[in-house]
Design a protein around this motif. Structure first.
Motif, PDB file in Angstrom:
ATOM      1  N   THR A 227      -5.580  -6.381   5.452  1.00 11.89           N
ATOM      2  CA  THR A 227      -5.793  -5.271   6.375  1.00 11.89           C
ATOM      3  C   THR A 227      -4.622  -4.292   6.353  1.00 11.89           C
ATOM      4  O   THR A 227      -4.820  -3.079   6.421  1.00 11.89           O
ATOM      5  N   THR A 228      -3.409  -4.814   6.297  1.00 17.47           N
ATOM      6  CA  THR A 228      -2.212  -3.972   6.248  1.00 17.47           C
ATOM      7  C   THR A 228      -1.241  -4.552   5.224  1.00 17.47           C
ATOM      8  O   THR A 228      -1.435  -5.653   4.701  1.00 17.47           O
ATOM      9  N   HIS A 229      -0.236  -3.812   4.917  1.00 21.17           N
ATOM     10  CA  HIS A 229       0.939  -4.249   4.161  1.00 21.17           C
ATOM     11  C   HIS A 229       0.760  -4.345   2.655  1.00 21.17           C
ATOM     12  O   HIS A 229       1.556  -3.791   1.908  1.00 21.17           O
TER      13      HIS A 229
ATOM     14  N   TYR B 103       0.837  -1.198   0.000  1.00 23.96           N
ATOM     15  CA  TYR B 103       0.000   0.000   0.000  1.00 23.96           C
ATOM     16  C   TYR B 103       0.880   1.259   0.000  1.00 23.96           C
ATOM     17  O   TYR B 103       2.062   1.223   0.371  1.00 23.96           O
TER      18      TYR B 103
ATOM     19  N   THR C 297      -8.837  -1.906   5.318  1.00 27.19           N
ATOM     20  CA  THR C 297      -9.331  -1.202   6.499  1.00 27.19           C
ATOM     21  C   THR C 297      -9.774   0.193   6.071  1.00 27.19           C
ATOM     22  O   THR C 297      -9.115   0.846   5.255  1.00 27.19           O
TER      23      THR C 297
ATOM     24  N   SER D 163       5.609  -2.095   6.957  1.00 27.97           N
ATOM     25  CA  SER D 163       5.373  -1.681   8.341  1.00 27.97           C
ATOM     26  C   SER D 163       6.382  -0.649   8.834  1.00 27.97           C
ATOM     27  O   SER D 163       6.082   0.111   9.759  1.00 27.97           O
TER      28      SER D 163
ATOM     29  N   PRO E   2       1.937   3.637   4.351  1.00 25.61           N
ATOM     30  CA  PRO E   2       2.292   3.124   5.681  1.00 25.61           C
ATOM     31  C   PRO E   2       2.720   4.267   6.599  1.00 25.61           C
ATOM     32  O   PRO E   2       2.909   5.407   6.162  1.00 25.61           O
TER      33      PRO E   2
ATOM     34  N   LYS F 278      -6.608   1.450   3.888  1.00 27.21           N
ATOM     35  CA  LYS F 278      -5.972   0.547   2.928  1.00 27.21           C
ATOM     36  C   LYS F 278      -7.091  -0.015   2.063  1.00 27.21           C
ATOM     37  O   LYS F 278      -8.069  -0.560   2.586  1.00 27.21           O
TER      38      LYS F 278
END
Length: 775
Positions: A755-757, A281, A708, A363, A284, A715
Motif C-alpha cells: 500500500t505504501t513505501h 515508490y 493504492t 515515509s 512519497p 502507488k
C-alpha cells in the motif's frame, strides 16, 4: 470415447463421487502437466469389473462414473459432484506442471493461475505467502490436505501433489474467510507401489537444488513414502538476496485397498534466507529539510523509482529470515459400505518466524534528496494449531432422486504469539524521532542506517544493536463448526447443489494494553443449479457467501490487531464480521473427443461491513466493495503431441465506500481496489518433437496493480510480460535432463505492491538444468 490418464488416490481406494473436486491432478496422455480451469470431462460408463482388472490391488470403484480426462487425488469429500457438474470456477495445478515450469514454491505455482497476485509484508506483518484471489486476501484461506493452515511462511512444493484454487466465496466449504476463494494444497501420499524419483539441479545465480521422492510397499496393504529437499540459491539480478532451505516429509499408510485405512504424516521445513527488500515508490509526501540540502529528484507517478536493476537496500550483517514449520497429521478412514464412508483427521502444527529485514522507507520523502532510510522490520512469532475434522459422506436415494452428500464437524484451536526487535544506535531508538528516519544527521549515515538511493552498499557494517522488544501480543482463535453438502439429481440433465456451514468462533487478543475478546456465530451457504444440454457440457448458476470475523488471521497477517483498541478509544471487539457474496454463471465443455476442456464464467462479488476509518479517525464496519469479472480457460491436448493450457481473467474491483479520516473522507470511493489486476493471462504449451524430446513455452501477462489508487498519491507497479521456455530430453529409460529458462527476456517487473513505501522486484533471467531419475 477412451479414457485418458489413469486412476490414482491417496489411499489406494478408488475415489468416491464425493471426492471428485479437491485434489484433481491432470496428467494428459503423451504430455506433461496442465493447469485446469474449472471442471473436467463428462464421465464415461466403465464397468466395475473392468476397473477391478485394471487395478487388482484395490476394490472396485464405489460409483459408476470416472473422469475421462485426468486422475483423482483423494483430498476432500466436501465436493459432492464431478468437476463438470460443480457450479464453481476451479483452477488446478498438477505435479507435472509444477515440474515442467520449475515451480519450486507456492508463489511460483500460483503464477499459472491468472487473476492471482501476491501481497507484500510490511511493519509487523509477516514475510511469506500472501496470495490475493479475485482481489481478496487468501492467506487465511490456505489449506493443506483439507485443513486450514494459517501460519505465515514461504511454502515449498517438494511434497506437493497438486494445488487447487477454488474461486469465489467459499464460506460453506472453508469456514471463515474465503471472499475471493481458497487454496488447497494436496500432499504426496503413500501408494502400493515401489518407486523412486530424484532430481539434482544447477543454474545461474548460484542455483543448487536436490529432491528425493521414494515410495515403498512394506506389506500387502502398507506403504511408506519419504520426500526430501535441499535448496540453496540466489536471485538473478537481485544483489545478495539468497534462499537456503531444507525439508523432510515422511508418511506411512496401512490398510490400503481395504475398508479400514490409517495414514500418519509428518512435515518439516526450515529456511534461512537473506530476503529481498524491494524498491521504494517514486512519489512519497515531500518533507522539506531544514539543513539546506538540495532536492535532487522530482515527484514521480507512483511507480517504483528508476534505479539500477540490482539495487538492494538491505544490510547483510543485519537482515535474515529464519522460518520453520513442523506438522504432524493422523488420518483414519472407514468404509461402512460401497456408498457410506467416514474419515477423521487430526493435526498439530507449529510455525515459527525470526525475521529481520530492511524496508526502504519513503515515509519522510528521503528519496527526493537521493537518500533511503533503512527501516528495520522484524518479527518473532509462533503459531500453534491443533485441529480435528470428521467427514461423513456417501450417496443415497430419496423419493426417487439420487443424492451425493457430505457432512462433517471441525474443532480447531489456533494460537499466535508475536514480538519484535528494537534497533538502537548509540542507545537511541532509530525508529523514534526524526534524526534517523529523516536521514538528516551524520550519525544516520555513519551508522549506515541511511544510504544512497541509487548506489547502496549491502556490505555496509551497520553499527547498531538489536534487542528483543519484550512487548509481545497474542491472538487465540477457537472454532467449532458443522457443515452439510448435497448434490441432488433432479433430472438426467438437471442437478441441484447446495451447502451450509455453521461456525462458532471465539477470539481473544492480549497485549500490554489489556485483553479483548469476542465471539461470533457465522452462517454461510451456497447453492447452484447445473444444466447439462449434452453429456460433455454443462451450464451453471450459483450463489455463495462467506464471513470474515475480526482477528481472522490469528496475528499472522494484516488483521492482527483488529481486536485491540482503535484511535478513538473504542474496543475493536464491537466490530462485526465482514460479509461477502458471489453470484456466478458459467459453462464447461469437453471438446476434441474429451481431449480439450473449454470453460468460461461471469461473476460478481459484493463485500459489506469491512473495516474502514471514519472521518473522526476511528474504525467502523462501513466499507463496501464490488468485484466484477469474467474468465476463460482452455486446457488439454490439441493432438497427441501438442497440449495447451492456460486462461485469461478480467477483474474490475472497486472500493464503493472506503471511508477515510479528515480531508481524506470519501477520497477513495469508486477507486480501484489494491492487489487486483484488470487483465491477466497465463499460458503454457508443450510439444513433443520426437519421443525423447519435449519442448514448452510459457507466456504470462499482468496489467497494472495498485498498492493504492489514491487520486492524490497512487502507488502501483506497471504491467508486464514474462516469457519462459523449457526443454526435456529423456535417455536410457530412467533418466531425463531438463532445461528451464525463466523471464527469458530479462524484463524488469514487480511481483508485489504494498500500500505504501515499496514494491518487490522479480528476479531477472534465470536458467537451470535438472537431472531427473525415475525408478
Amino acid at each position: 470415447m477412451g479414457v485418458t490418464g489413469k486412476w490414482r488416490t491417496a489411499h489406494g481406494v478408488a475415489p468416491q463421487r464425493g471426492q471428485t473436486l479437491c485434489g484433481l491432478a491432470l496428467a494428459m496422455i503423451g504430455t506433461q502437466g496442465v493447469a485446469a480451469t474449472s471442471a473436467l470431462a463428462a464421465p464415461d460408463r466403465i464397468s466395475d469389473d473392468e476397473k477391478k482388472k485394471a487395478h487388482p490391488d484395490r476394490p472396485a470403484p464405489r460409483h459408476e462414473h470416472i473422469e475421462v480426462v485426468g486422475l483423482w487425488h483423494d483430498a476432500s469429500p466436501k465436493f459432492t459432484a464431478p468437476l463438470l457438474d460443480t457450479p464453481k470456477s476451479v483452477s488446478i495445478i498438477s505435479r507435472q506442471l509444477l515440474t515442467q515450469t520449475g515451480s519450486n514454491t507456492l508463489a511460483d505455482a500460483l503464477r499459472n493461475v491468472p487473476g492471482i497476485t501476491m501481497g507484500a509484508g510490511e511493519g509487523g506483518n509477516p514475510v511469506g505467502d500472501r496470495p490475493f484471489l479475485r482481489g481478496y486476501d487468501a492467506q487465511s484461506s490456505t489449506f493443506v490436505d483439507g485443513l486450514r493452515d494459517v501460519g505465515a511462511q514461504s511454502r515449498e512444493t517438494f511434497n506437493v501433489e497438486s494445488v487447487e484454487v477454488i474461486k469465489g466465496d467459499t464460506g460453506a466449504f472453508a469456514g471463515r474467510g474465503g471472499a475471493g476463494g481458497a487454496i488447497y494444497i494436496n500432499s504426496k501420499m503413500p501408494s502400493l507401489k515401489n518407486a523412486i524419483d530424484a532430481s539434482l539441479g544447477f543454474g545461474n545465480a548460484d542455483y543448487k537444488r536436490g529432491t528425493f521422492d521414494g515410495n515403498w510397499k512394506v506389506s500387502p496393504t502398507g506403504a511408506f513414502r519419504l520426500n526430501l529437499m535441499g535448496d540453496d540459491q540466489g536471485v538473478a539480478g537481485r544483489g545478495p538476496t539468497h534462499y537456503r532451505r531444507y525439508g523432510v516429509a515422511p508418511s506411512l499408510s496401512f490398510g490400503l485397498g481395504t475398508a479400514n485405512r490409517v495414514t500418519v504424516m509428518y512435515y518439516h521445513m526450515q529456511n534461512d534466507d537473506l530476503p529481498d527488500v524491494g524498491i521504494p515508490y517514486s512519489n512519497p509526501a515531500f518533507n522539506a529539510r531544514s539543513d539546506g540540502a538540495a532536492r535532487v529528484l522530482a515527484t514521480g507517478s507512483g511507480a517504483p523509482v528508476k534505479v539500477p536493476f540490482d539495487t538492494w537496500y538491505g544490510l547483510k550483517n543485519r537482515d535474515s529470515n529464519q522460518d520453520g514449520i513442523d506438522m504432524g497429521t493422523l488420518r483414519l478412514e472407514h468404509d461402512f459400505s460401497s456408498t457410506l464412508h467416514i474419515r477423521n483427521t487430526t493435526r498439530y502444527s507449529e510455525t515459527t518466524q525470526n525475521d529481520r529485514w530492511t524496508m526502504p522507507d519513503d515515509s519522510q520523502g528521503n528519496i527526493y534528496y537521493g537518500d533511503v532510510y533503512r527501516r528495520l522490520n522484524s518479527r518473532i512469532s509462533t503459531l500453534d494449531t491443533a485441529t480435528n475434522q470428521t467427514d461423513f459422506y456417501g450417496s443415497f436415494h430419496l423419493l426417487g432422486f439420487k443424492n451425493q452428500f457430505a457432512s462433517g464437524t471441525e474443532f480447531t484451536r489456533e494460537q499466535g504469539k508475536n514480538d519484535t526487535y528494537t534497533a538502537t544506535v548509540n542507545g537511541q531508538n532509530v525508529a523514534s524521532g526524526t534524526s534517523f528516519t529523516r536521514c538528516a544527521t551524520a550519525l544516520a549515515f555513519s551508522s549506515y542506517t541511511c544510504t544512497s538511493l541509487t548506489n547502496p552498499n549491502p556490505n555496509d557494517l551497520w553499527s547498531g544493536n538489536l534487542t528483543r522488544t519484550g512487548n509481545p501480543n497474542s491472538t487465540r482463535f477457537d472454532t467449532k463448526a458443522v457443515y452439510l453438502f448435497d448434490t441432488m439429481t433432479l433430472l438426467r440433465q438437471l442437478q441441484a447443489n447446495f451447502g451450509v456451514r455453521y461456525d462458532n468462533v471465539q477470539s481473544t487478543y492480549r497485549a500490554a494494553a489489556g485483553e479483548y475478546g469476542r465471539g461470533d456465530n457465522l452462517f454461510t451457504y451456497q447453492g447452484g443449479l447445473v444444466y447439462k444440454p449434452r453429456s460433455n457440457g454443462s451450464i451453471y448458476a450459483s450463489y455463495a457467501t462467506s464471513a470474515i470475523p475480526p482477528g481472522n488471521s490469528v496475528g499472522q497477517g494484516s488483521d492482527d490487531i483488529s481486536l485491540g483498541v482503535d484511535r478513538t478509544g473504542n474496543i475493536g471487539s464491537v466490530l462485526k464480521p465482514e460479509r461477502d457474496r458471489t453470484i456466478e454463471v458459467g459453462t464447461k465443455w469437453n471438446l476434441l473427443h474429451n481431449r480439450m476442456l473449454l470453460t468460461g464464467a461471469l461473476f460478481q462479488i459484493d463485500s459489506t461491513n469491512f473495516k474502514i476509518s471514519t472521518p473522526s479517525g476511528g474504525i467502523a464496519n462501513g466499507g463496501t466493495k464490488r468485484v466484477r469479472g469474467f474468465e476463460i480457460g482452455l486446457n488439454g491436448q490439441i493432438t497427441r503431441d501438442w497440449s495447451i493450457n492456460g486462461g485469461y481473467t478480467y477483474l474490475d474491483a472497486r472500493l464503493l465506500k472506503a471511508g477515510g479520516a479528515g480531508a481524506a473522507a470519501g477520497l477513495m470511493d469508486g477507486r480501484h481496489a489494491p492487489n487486483t489486476p484488470e487483465n491477466s493471462l497465463a499460458l503454457w504449451t508443450t510439444y513433443r518433437i520426437v519421443r525423447p524430446l519435449t519442448v514448452a513455452a510459457g507466456v504470462y501477462y499482468m496489467s497494472k496493480v495498485y498498492g493504492t489508487d489514491s487520486p492524490t498519491a497512487p502507488k502501483f507497479v506497471p504491467s508486464y510480460w514474462r516469457f519462459d521456455v523449457m526443454a526435456n530430453y529423456k535417455f536410457r529409460r530412467h533418466y531425463s535432463l531438463q532445461l528451464n529458462m525463466q523471464n527469458l527476456a530479462n524484463m524488469r517487473y514487480f511481483t508485489q505492491a504494498y500500500t505504501t513505501h515499496y514494491a518487490t522486484q522479480a528476479p531477472g533471467r534465470t536458467a537451470f538444468v535438472t537431472l531427473n531419475a525415475h525408478f
